[in-house]
Motif scaffolding. Structure first.
Motif, mmCIF file in Angstrom:
data_model
loop_
_atom_site.group_PDB
_atom_site.id
_atom_site.type_symbol
_atom_site.label_atom_id
_atom_site.label_comp_id
_atom_site.label_asym_id
_atom_site.label_seq_id
_atom_site.Cartn_x
_atom_site.Cartn_y
_atom_site.Cartn_z
ATOM 1 N N HIS A 412 -8.450 -0.030 20.641
ATOM 2 C CA HIS A 412 -9.070 -1.258 21.160
ATOM 3 C C HIS A 412 -10.566 -1.120 21.392
ATOM 4 O O HIS A 412 -11.192 -2.036 21.906
ATOM 5 C CB HIS A 412 -8.355 -1.716 22.430
ATOM 6 C CG HIS A 412 -6.915 -2.078 22.193
ATOM 7 N ND1 HIS A 412 -6.530 -3.300 21.696
ATOM 8 C CD2 HIS A 412 -5.780 -1.357 22.332
ATOM 9 C CE1 HIS A 412 -5.217 -3.328 21.556
ATOM 10 N NE2 HIS A 412 -4.732 -2.154 21.937
ATOM 11 N N ASN A 413 -11.109 0.049 21.070
ATOM 12 C CA ASN A 413 -12.565 0.234 21.146
ATOM 13 C C ASN A 413 -13.124 -0.063 22.536
ATOM 14 O O ASN A 413 -14.210 -0.612 22.681
ATOM 15 C CB ASN A 413 -13.259 -0.656 20.090
ATOM 16 C CG ASN A 413 -14.702 -0.229 19.849
ATOM 17 O OD1 ASN A 413 -15.053 0.942 20.036
ATOM 18 N ND2 ASN A 413 -15.553 -1.163 19.441
ATOM 19 N N ILE A 414 -12.347 0.271 23.553
ATOM 20 C CA ILE A 414 -12.827 0.088 24.927
ATOM 21 C C ILE A 414 -13.462 1.409 25.369
ATOM 22 O O ILE A 414 -12.826 2.462 25.284
ATOM 23 C CB ILE A 414 -11.669 -0.301 25.873
ATOM 24 C CG1 ILE A 414 -11.041 -1.627 25.417
ATOM 25 C CG2 ILE A 414 -12.154 -0.374 27.312
ATOM 26 C CD1 ILE A 414 -9.828 -2.053 26.221
ATOM 27 N N SER A 415 -14.722 1.349 25.822
ATOM 28 C CA SER A 415 -15.373 2.580 26.270
ATOM 29 C C SER A 415 -14.716 3.074 27.555
ATOM 30 O O SER A 415 -14.334 2.277 28.418
ATOM 31 C CB SER A 415 -16.852 2.332 26.558
ATOM 32 O OG SER A 415 -17.502 1.872 25.396
ATOM 33 N N LEU A 416 -14.622 4.384 27.674
ATOM 34 C CA LEU A 416 -14.045 4.988 28.876
ATOM 35 C C LEU A 416 -15.093 5.872 29.532
ATOM 36 O O LEU A 416 -15.645 6.762 28.883
ATOM 37 C CB LEU A 416 -12.810 5.818 28.496
ATOM 38 C CG LEU A 416 -12.177 6.637 29.625
ATOM 39 C CD1 LEU A 416 -11.677 5.744 30.761
ATOM 40 C CD2 LEU A 416 -11.032 7.500 29.086
ATOM 41 N N PRO A 526 -25.407 -1.383 26.341
ATOM 42 C CA PRO A 526 -24.710 -1.444 25.056
ATOM 43 C C PRO A 526 -24.513 -0.030 24.532
ATOM 44 O O PRO A 526 -25.426 0.784 24.607
ATOM 45 C CB PRO A 526 -25.674 -2.227 24.154
ATOM 46 C CG PRO A 526 -26.751 -2.747 25.035
ATOM 47 C CD PRO A 526 -26.773 -1.936 26.273
ATOM 48 N N ARG A 527 -23.298 0.267 24.064
ATOM 49 C CA ARG A 527 -23.000 1.624 23.590
ATOM 50 C C ARG A 527 -22.969 1.649 22.076
ATOM 51 O O ARG A 527 -22.597 0.668 21.444
ATOM 52 C CB ARG A 527 -21.633 2.120 24.082
ATOM 53 C CG ARG A 527 -21.325 1.836 25.499
ATOM 54 C CD ARG A 527 -22.318 2.427 26.455
ATOM 55 N NE ARG A 527 -22.342 3.890 26.402
ATOM 56 C CZ ARG A 527 -23.336 4.616 26.904
ATOM 57 N NH1 ARG A 527 -24.390 4.018 27.418
ATOM 58 N NH2 ARG A 527 -23.293 5.915 26.874
ATOM 59 N N ALA A 528 -23.275 2.809 21.547
ATOM 60 C CA ALA A 528 -23.021 3.029 20.123
ATOM 61 C C ALA A 528 -21.531 3.293 19.979
ATOM 62 O O ALA A 528 -20.911 3.856 20.885
ATOM 63 C CB ALA A 528 -23.819 4.214 19.647
ATOM 64 N N GLY A 529 -20.911 2.858 18.865
ATOM 65 C CA GLY A 529 -19.467 3.031 18.673
ATOM 66 C C GLY A 529 -19.073 4.462 18.894
ATOM 67 O O GLY A 529 -18.041 4.782 19.358
#
Ligand code: NAG
Ligand code: NAG
Ligand code: NAG
Ligand code: NAG
Ligand code: NAG
Ligand code: NAG
Ligand code: NAG
Length: 529
Positions: A412-416, A526-529
């Motif tokens: 789900h591409n949720i940053s942790l 904003p994060r990089a993938g």
């Protein structure tokens, strides 16, 4: 737009019945929840508070919320939802002890503005959940039986809440919390992403000193190592430390810790046996002494410590965690110099202020409850032992680190974002680091390198945040704080870990400035993938 002009504009909006939108809030729909003033403080960011029912639950089950509008339009795209843990502790704790717009002035219930309020970094929603927590209400007998119900109750409540505040549906949602929220948040996030009829943009999860890993890994396995690393602060004599060292060897904990010190790790770390029955069932030594105070023998000598670790019929085998707690509590009760042991912050002594009675004093006031649209709530307590006892006695949820967190990050591409305070002994950072190294996400296990890059008071992600230069320091003290490392960190494949120096279980209590930078540079950046 300057502030007076903005306020004028704002007041005009209020005056004009035909214009109801300000930054997306439909003010008619939620006017009943608007917090017009709060006793004891003259200026507060725009906010709404009150209770909304849990859809489908019995009458009387309502969750209290307090929503603050982003103070800075540049951050208006974020919705931060803050959870305290417990289970059964009110999120007003986090609000009033360093992350919200006000805090208590010393050991009094006078309020002061907090210059490091996260309301400058987004819309912030505080929630008292599960039902019955804090200013929330519950039907009698207490209806929530287990974590599964906590999860579905909150997920459906949030959907109802967003129907009231529909402009928030499109925000980047950041779920943040501490302690038992390490279980709440991953379960809630996985419930929300499952439901395609409610498309939400869950951008990140941040778990501070959270219980998201294997119970034994987060307590017994690393306790001996932790108390030795902090033996000066804890004032534990060598003869006692050697009993813990003996246990770490006998119980196989040294082997697990050695495997976790290899970067990248070579495979899953198997914890031998079932220390303190943590693998089988979360039987954590209850801090309110409600569940198993009878297990405590008050060990003071090496022999008593050994018996408590190895031969407690009550804690279970290899009980280093429970024994260390019992030992420290006993020792401090009898000590004139190291009294008032605080498992949440081992730097505390008897002169440290406890905020929980202050919260109880302030939020029990009838005028405060009325101002927050939660009238006649009766005496407020920051943590509820009925809820704690009920949920800890229930079937233990599977540790989120096994499947839930990896799935949320990978699929789900949720940053942790995981973080720890070095002075927390309840969920010590070595146990969190061990659990992180045991976790597999985006095709690999753990970090490939130790998380030992430095971060700073005004820059929590130095190597990735290009446009977040430290603010110009106005005083020498501020300049020194800026240059001194605030801790160590790393980030790989969408997961970050920060270890905050000189912080306890609630990092923002000792380190509000550093946590503010963290939320700005790590969580909402904003994060990089
Ligand atoms: C804790 O919650 C239960 C269930 O809602 C309630 O009956 C009890 O009064 C609460 N206790 C405290 C101290 O708030
Ligand atoms: C999805 O959300 C809707 C609205 O709250 C709810 O009626 C439905 O039961 C949810 N489904 C799942 C699988 O959670
Ligand atoms: C590592 O994870 C596995 C499940 O993947 C679990 O069985 C084991 O107990 C965990 N070990 C630690 C140290 O957390
Ligand atoms: C603990 O119990 C075992 C038997 O269950 C016994 O062999 C051992 O001597 C005991 N150890 C201590 C320190 O009491
Ligand atoms: C505390 O100190 C008193 C007096 O020295 C002693 O009698 C008592 O056993 C001690 N208690 C503990 C739990 O060590
Ligand atoms: C704070 O105030 C309470 C109540 O007056 C008192 O019991 C407590 O000792 C005080 N704490 C400190 C650290 O002064
Ligand atoms: C994952 O999320 C990041 C922002 O957190 C974004 O930059 C990236 O494009 C996303 N990747 C996918 C595959 O959605």
């Amino acid at each position: 737009m300057n502030i007076p002009a903005f306020l004028y504009f704002f007041n005009l909006l209020w005056a004009s019945p035909s214009v109801v939108l300000s930054r997306g809030v439909n003010r008619h729909n939620v006017a009943q929840f608007k917090v017009n003033s709060l006793p004891g403080i003259s200026s507060l960011p725009t906010s709404w508070a009150g209770r909304l029912p849990v859809p489908g639950a019995k009458k009387g089950n309502e969750i209290f919320f307090w929503l603050f509008e982003s103070e800075k339009p540049a951050y208006d795209d974020n919705l931060i939802i803050w959870f305290n843990g417990g289970p059964g502790c009110s999120s007003l704790i986090g609000l009033a002890t360093g992350n919200g717009p006000f805090s208590f002035d010393g050991n009094s219930t006078n309020l002061v503005r907090n210059p490091h309020s996260w309301t400058q970094l987004g819309n912030v929603l505080y929630v008292d959940q599960p039902v019955g927590t804090g200013l929330s209400t519950a039907s009698d007998p207490y209806p929530v039986r287990d974590n599964g119900q906590v999860t579905t109750d909150f997920a459906s409540w949030l959907v109802g809440f967003l129907d009231r505040f529909p402009h928030l549906k499109s925000k980047q949602i950041h779920l943040m919390g501490e302690s038992y929220a390490g279980i709440y948040i991953p379960y809630i996030a996985s419930q929300l992403v499952k439901n395609s009829s409610v498309p939400l943009n869950i951008a990140s999860m941040s778990l501070g000193d959270g219980s998201w890993g294997n119970g034994a890994a987060m307590s017994s396995v690393a306790t001996g190592r932790y108390i030795r690393s902090k033996s000066a602060l804890l004032d534990i004599p060598e003869e006692i430390l050697s009993v813990f060292a003996e246990a770490d060897e006998t119980c196989g904990f040294n082997g697990v810790l050695a495997e976790s010190a290899v970067y990248p790790p070579k495979g899953k770390f198997v914890i031998p046996g079932n220390p303190e029955f943590f693998n089988l069932k979360r039987r954590r030594r209850d801090l309110t002494n409600a569940l198993n105070a009878a297990c405590d023998i008050g060990p003071t000598t090496p022999e008593e410590v050994r018996t408590s670790i190895f031969n407690s019929t009550c804690y279970g085998p290899c009980a280093t965690f429970s024994t260390a707690m019992d030992y420290m509590t006993t020792k401090s009760a009898n000590s004139s110099t190291h009294g008032c042991y605080d498992v949440y912050d081992i730097s505390h002594d008897c002169s440290s202020i406890s905020a929980l009675p202050l919260l109880a004093g302030y939020f029990s006031r009838a005028d405060v409850q009325a101002a927050l649209h939660a009238p006649n709530s009766g005496p407020y307590s920051a943590c509820n032992s009925t809820i704690l006892g009920t949920l800890l006695a229930a079937e233990s949820p599977v540790p989120p680190a096994y499947f839930i967190l990896p799935n949320l990050v990978t699929e789900h591409n949720i940053s942790l974002h995981l973080f720890s305070g070095e002075w927390d002994m309840l969920i010590n950072h070595l146990g969190s680091e061990l659990s992180l190294q045991n976790m597999t996400w985006r095709g690999a296990q753990g970090f490939s390198k130790p998380p030992n890059q430095l971060f700073y008071a005004d820059n929590a992600a130095p190597s990735v945040t290009k446009n977040s230069q430290p603010a110009p320091a106005t005083t020498l003290a501020a300049a020194t704080a800026t240059l001194k490392a605030a801790g160590t960190w790393a980030e790989e494949r969408g997961v970050s870990y920060h270890l905050f120096r000189e912080a306890g279980h609630s990092t923002f209590v000792n380190k509000p400035r550093e946590m503010f930078s963290y939320v700005r540079d790590v969580v909402v950046a904003p994060r990089a993938g």
